[in-house]
Design a protein around this motif. Structure first.
Motif, mmCIF file in Angstrom:
data_model
loop_
_atom_site.group_PDB
_atom_site.id
_atom_site.type_symbol
_atom_site.label_atom_id
_atom_site.label_comp_id
_atom_site.label_asym_id
_atom_site.label_seq_id
_atom_site.Cartn_x
_atom_site.Cartn_y
_atom_site.Cartn_z
ATOM 1 N N ALA A 147 0.834 -1.201 0.000
ATOM 2 C CA ALA A 147 0.000 0.000 0.000
ATOM 3 C C ALA A 147 0.872 1.255 0.000
ATOM 4 C CB ALA A 147 -0.922 -0.001 1.225
ATOM 5 N N SER A 148 1.978 1.201 0.739
ATOM 6 C CA SER A 148 2.889 2.343 0.771
ATOM 7 C C SER A 148 3.527 2.569 -0.592
ATOM 8 C CB SER A 148 3.975 2.113 1.829
ATOM 9 O OG SER A 148 3.404 1.960 3.108
ATOM 10 N N SER A 168 1.009 4.178 -2.836
ATOM 11 C CA SER A 168 0.813 5.572 -2.437
ATOM 12 C C SER A 168 1.974 6.442 -2.897
ATOM 13 C CB SER A 168 0.668 5.638 -0.909
ATOM 14 O OG SER A 168 0.554 6.974 -0.488
#
Length: 234
Positions: A220-221, A224
């Protein structure tokens, strides 16, 4: 199925109760992996950036070797480091074998090619885009490297996260050089292997849930940061 459900419920209880043994293992895993990524970043970022900027004889061979090392088998890396750190090895006097430091070295060896290769590609792309401007400004190679590393910082963060994902999930190399010593070198992956072999599925599942959660957070990082990089380049 009933046994799996019971083991899963017991694993959740360990997590919710913040079991001290589980927390100790998770803390050591994070400490070792973060230290390994920090060491790999100190080596891999400037190395990859220099290869991306400079043109020299044998450059393609260096790139091929760097890309090949991204797939270095962990047990081979672990064996090499074991031979270096063993009593008969050249670094045996340091007494690092079966310590967290040896595990950091093993993970750094595996992660450095990943960070360097991804950095090389990112910096080379940026260099192609900005090289005329930088030449007109008369920048030296080291100044180009610093400028391009800063400009590509969002993309390079994904390289660091990819390296962390490789480090935290590593088991082959760390168990060779660190063993699986309770309260000393026991990390999540080695504990999962040990407890599964003993039939203690509760702790193994609890640690497995944490590992999967970390993998999701890392991915997810990365997504992002890629979005942030795209917006920054827009």
């Amino acid at each position: 199925m009933d046994n799996f459900a019971a083991a899963f419920a017991a694993a959740l209880r360990l997590l919710l109760d913040l079991d001290p043994e589980l927390l100790e293992i998770v803390a050591l895993s994070l400490r070792v992996s973060l230290a390994a990524v920090a060491v790999a970043a100190l080596i891999g970022l400037p190395l990859g950036a220099l290869i991306g900027v400079l043109r020299f004889p044998g450059r393609q061979a260096v790139i091929v070797l760097l890309n090949a090392l991204m797939g270095l088998p962990p047990v081979v890396a672990g064996l090499g480091i074991y031979l270096l750190l063993s009593r008969a090895g050249p670094l045996g006097e340091l007494g690092l074998l079966f310590t967290p430091t040896a595990m950091i070295i093993a993970q750094a060896v595996l992660v450095t090619p990943i960070i360097a290769a991804l950095t090389r590609q990112t910096v080379e792309d940026l260099h192609q885009e900005y090289k005329e401007q930088m030449r007109s400004l008369g920048l030296r190679a080291d100044q180009m490297v610093r400028t391009l590393l800063w400009d590509g910082r969002y993309s390079l963060m994904t390289a660091l996260l990819a390296g962390f994902g490789r480090a935290i999930a590593e088991v082959g190399a760390v168990i060779i050089v660190g063993g699986n010593i309770n309260h000393v070198t026991r990390v999540m992956t080695t504990t999962i292997a040990l407890e599964t072999s003993k039939g203690n599925l509760e702790l193994a599942l609890g640690l497995g849930i944490i590992l999967v959660t970390l993998a999701v957070l890392v991915n997810a990082s990365v997504l992002s940061l890629r979005g942030a990089a795209a917006r920054a380049n827009w």
